[in-house]
Design a protein around this motif. Structure first.
Motif, short mmCIF file in Angstrom:
data_model
loop_
_atom_site.label_atom_id
_atom_site.label_comp_id
_atom_site.label_asym_id
_atom_site.label_seq_id
_atom_site.Cartn_x
_atom_site.Cartn_y
_atom_site.Cartn_z
N LEU A 147 0.80 -1.22 0.00
CA LEU A 147 0.00 0.00 0.00
C LEU A 147 0.83 1.28 0.00
CD1 LEU A 147 -2.97 -0.77 2.43
CD2 LEU A 147 -3.10 -0.30 -0.02
N PRO A 148 1.86 1.41 0.85
CA PRO A 148 2.59 2.68 0.87
C PRO A 148 3.15 3.09 -0.48
CG PRO A 148 3.13 1.40 2.82
CD PRO A 148 2.34 0.50 1.92
N ASP A 149 3.50 2.11 -1.33
CA ASP A 149 4.07 2.45 -2.63
C ASP A 149 3.11 3.29 -3.47
OD1 ASP A 149 6.42 1.14 -2.09
OD2 ASP A 149 5.84 -0.72 -3.09
N PHE A 150 1.81 2.96 -3.41
CA PHE A 150 0.84 3.72 -4.20
C PHE A 150 0.71 5.14 -3.67
CE2 PHE A 150 -0.46 -0.69 -4.97
CZ PHE A 150 -0.54 -0.68 -6.36
N TYR A 151 0.72 5.30 -2.36
CA TYR A 151 0.63 6.64 -1.77
C TYR A 151 1.90 7.44 -2.07
CZ TYR A 151 -3.60 5.30 0.77
OH TYR A 151 -4.88 4.90 1.09
N ILE A 152 3.04 6.79 -1.99
CA ILE A 152 4.30 7.46 -2.27
C ILE A 152 4.34 7.98 -3.71
CG2 ILE A 152 6.78 7.08 -2.62
CD1 ILE A 152 6.64 5.10 -0.25
N LYS A 153 4.00 7.10 -4.65
CA LYS A 153 4.05 7.47 -6.06
C LYS A 153 3.06 8.58 -6.36
CE LYS A 153 5.75 2.94 -7.52
NZ LYS A 153 5.41 1.66 -8.18
N ALA A 154 1.88 8.53 -5.75
CA ALA A 154 0.89 9.58 -5.95
C ALA A 154 1.39 10.92 -5.40
CB ALA A 154 -0.43 9.20 -5.28
N ALA A 155 2.01 10.88 -4.23
CA ALA A 155 2.53 12.11 -3.62
C ALA A 155 3.69 12.68 -4.45
CB ALA A 155 2.99 11.84 -2.20
N GLU A 156 4.56 11.81 -4.95
CA GLU A 156 5.67 12.28 -5.79
C GLU A 156 5.15 12.95 -7.06
OE1 GLU A 156 9.59 9.58 -5.37
OE2 GLU A 156 7.85 8.48 -6.12
N LEU A 157 4.14 12.33 -7.68
CA LEU A 157 3.58 12.91 -8.89
C LEU A 157 2.87 14.23 -8.60
CD1 LEU A 157 3.10 12.65 -11.91
CD2 LEU A 157 1.07 11.27 -11.41
N ALA A 158 2.18 14.28 -7.46
CA ALA A 158 1.52 15.53 -7.06
C ALA A 158 2.54 16.66 -6.94
CB ALA A 158 0.77 15.34 -5.75
N LYS A 159 3.64 16.39 -6.30
CA LYS A 159 4.68 17.41 -6.14
C LYS A 159 5.27 17.79 -7.50
CE LYS A 159 8.86 18.54 -3.54
NZ LYS A 159 9.90 18.06 -2.58
N GLU A 160 5.53 16.81 -8.34
CA GLU A 160 6.09 17.07 -9.67
C GLU A 160 5.14 17.93 -10.50
OE1 GLU A 160 7.59 14.65 -13.68
OE2 GLU A 160 6.91 13.54 -11.92
N ALA A 161 3.84 17.69 -10.37
CA ALA A 161 2.85 18.44 -11.16
C ALA A 161 2.64 19.85 -10.66
CB ALA A 161 1.52 17.69 -11.16
N GLY A 162 3.10 20.15 -9.45
CA GLY A 162 2.97 21.49 -8.92
C GLY A 162 1.92 21.68 -7.85
N PHE A 163 1.30 20.58 -7.39
CA PHE A 163 0.41 20.71 -6.25
C PHE A 163 1.24 21.13 -5.04
CE2 PHE A 163 -1.86 17.87 -9.10
CZ PHE A 163 -3.15 18.38 -9.05
N THR A 164 0.61 21.83 -4.10
CA THR A 164 1.36 22.45 -3.01
C THR A 164 1.36 21.62 -1.73
OG1 THR A 164 -0.59 23.70 -2.29
CG2 THR A 164 0.84 24.73 -3.94
N GLY A 165 0.79 20.43 -1.77
CA GLY A 165 0.76 19.53 -0.63
C GLY A 165 -0.14 18.36 -0.97
N VAL A 166 -0.30 17.44 -0.02
CA VAL A 166 -1.21 16.31 -0.19
C VAL A 166 -1.95 16.08 1.12
CG1 VAL A 166 0.15 15.13 -1.97
CG2 VAL A 166 0.56 14.60 0.45
N GLN A 167 -3.14 15.48 1.01
CA GLN A 167 -3.86 15.02 2.19
C GLN A 167 -4.06 13.51 2.06
OE1 GLN A 167 -8.25 15.47 2.92
NE2 GLN A 167 -7.59 16.77 4.63
N VAL A 168 -3.75 12.78 3.13
CA VAL A 168 -4.00 11.35 3.19
C VAL A 168 -5.42 11.14 3.71
CG1 VAL A 168 -3.31 9.18 4.29
CG2 VAL A 168 -1.55 10.83 3.56
N HIS A 169 -6.21 10.39 2.95
CA HIS A 169 -7.62 10.19 3.32
C HIS A 169 -7.74 8.97 4.23
CE1 HIS A 169 -11.80 10.54 3.42
NE2 HIS A 169 -12.14 10.22 2.19
#
Length: 400
Positions: A147-169
């Protein structure tokens, strides 16, 4: 200044998060499932415009609800997906336009778990369940460790795309909320039993996201104050979970409540007057120094001011009121307009109110809300027809 020496008493007062990021005021647009992606996990122009409007309207932070890291377990076929097939150009456009006026834009990274949309998923949660209208398979230890791998990859892509943070649901009955809840989590291994064990995967995910995004990128989390279900997460358990989260590097903790369990009323459909979770946040302030958000029931500017002045919350989360008025933050900050007028529905059918607000979101994304006139039955019909069309696109794109 210690953030609780002056808990603003003023909606315009900025808030510095532990990572150093600044939220420009005390109003956030909380996550809702806007269902405006294209059926293949990518943003549409309507979705981009929707979040741009909330940024123009003065929100310090908007959170995009139900963004999937694993397309095999979506909440709905209108969800965004942050993964290897994502369109980085469109995601970057969303992040750029939604962060104007110094606004923050965070995707809410989640996993449907037992509540995954069955037409494009084979639901799987912490434990195999057959509870009324809810059936799912149970996850193996190997499944959990991946599971952590999917959250990690999503967070990395979010940062790369220019989002300013992430929220874990980890709220409202989706996968991480299921791990926290003894109603859904009946495991007897290292991921079940005590609240410490039920929190284990949540802590692992937060820690691993921090490792890849660095110390200055905001990480938030949304959890339930309680499941509001017999046998589910209690307030006492939630406070214990908060003590555990306080030892992580999380930057913002948002409390809501209730679980989308088949047949159970959601907290967002409550007829209760006033904000729902401020009293709980008052207890939570005693066990953490992390800034707290309460979301649910903020319909009046006076209620938001009272919650801040009481010291119970550090920032207020607004959802449906910001659908009714996307410029609500600016209006409340300047006190230049009144509170939104909420529609009243007589004997609404199940899911009708949610469908109506979701279709109004669609109108906002096309700047066409003034001509929006759907009744509940028509809203449900259009909402369901759109999901049906997207399911086929989802199956083709992700081969599920």
């Amino acid at each position: 200044m210690n953030r609780r020496e002056n808990n603003s008493q003023n909606l315009s007062y900025p808030l510095e998060l532990p990572c150093g990021a600044i939220l420009k005021n005390r109003i956030i647009k909380s996550a809702m499932s806007d269902s405006l992606a294209d059926g293949e996990g990518d943003p549409t122009e309507a979705q981009i415009r929707l979040y741009e409007r909330w940024a123009e309207g003065g929100a310090a932070l908007s959170i995009i609800g139900e963004v999937q890291g694993d397309p095999r377990f979506p909440e709905k076929p209108g969800n965004l997906v942050l993964g290897k097939n994502s369109d980085l150009v469109k995601l970057s456009s969303l992040a750029r336009r939604a962060s104007i006026e110094k606004a923050h834009i965070w995707p809410q990274i989640g996993h449907g778990g037992a509540l995954s949309y069955p037409l494009i998923s084979q639901p799987k949660g912490p434990s195999a369940l057959n509870l009324g209208g809810l059936q799912c398979a149970g996850m193996s230890v190997s499944d959990i460790k991946k599971l952590p791998d999917f959250y990690i990859k999503a967070a990395e892509l979010a940062k790369e795309a220019g989002f300013t943070g992430v929220q874990v649901h980890a709220g409202h009955g989706f996968l991480l909320s299921q791990f926290l809840s003894p109603l859904f989590n009946r495991r007897s291994d290292q991921y079940g039993g005590s609240i410490e064990a039920r929190c284990r995967i949540v802590v692992e995910i937060i820690n691993k996201i921090r490792d890849v995004v660095g110390p200055s990128f905001p990480i938030g989390i949304k959890i339930n104050s309680s499941d509001q279900l017999e046998g589910g997460l209690t307030q006492e358990d939630s406070l214990e979970a908060l003590r555990i989260l306080d030892k992580t590097s999380v930057d913002l903790i948002e409390f809501s409540g209730g679980t989308y369990f088949p047949g159970a009323a959601s907290s967002s459909d409550s007829s209760s007057e006033g904000p729902y979770f401020v009293d709980f946040c008052q207890k939570a302030q005693l066990v953490t120094s992390v800034p707290l958000v309460a979301t649910g029931g903020f319909k009046k500017r006076a209620d938001a001011l009272d919650a801040l002045a009481s010291g119970s919350v550090d920032i207020v989360g607004i959802a449906r009121a910001m659908i009714l008025n996307p410029s609500l933050a600016n209006d409340w900050l300047t006190n230049r307009a009144g509170d939104p007028v909420f529609p009243r529905f007589e004997s609404p059918p199940p899911g009708g109110i949610t469908a109506w607000y979701t279709m109004l979101l669609t109108a906002l994304g096309t700047d066409d809300e003034k001509s929006f006139s759907l009744d509940l039955t028509s809203a449900i019909q259009q909402y369901e027809e759109r999901d049906e069309q997207r399911c086929e696109k989802w199956r083709r794109r992700f081969r599920v």
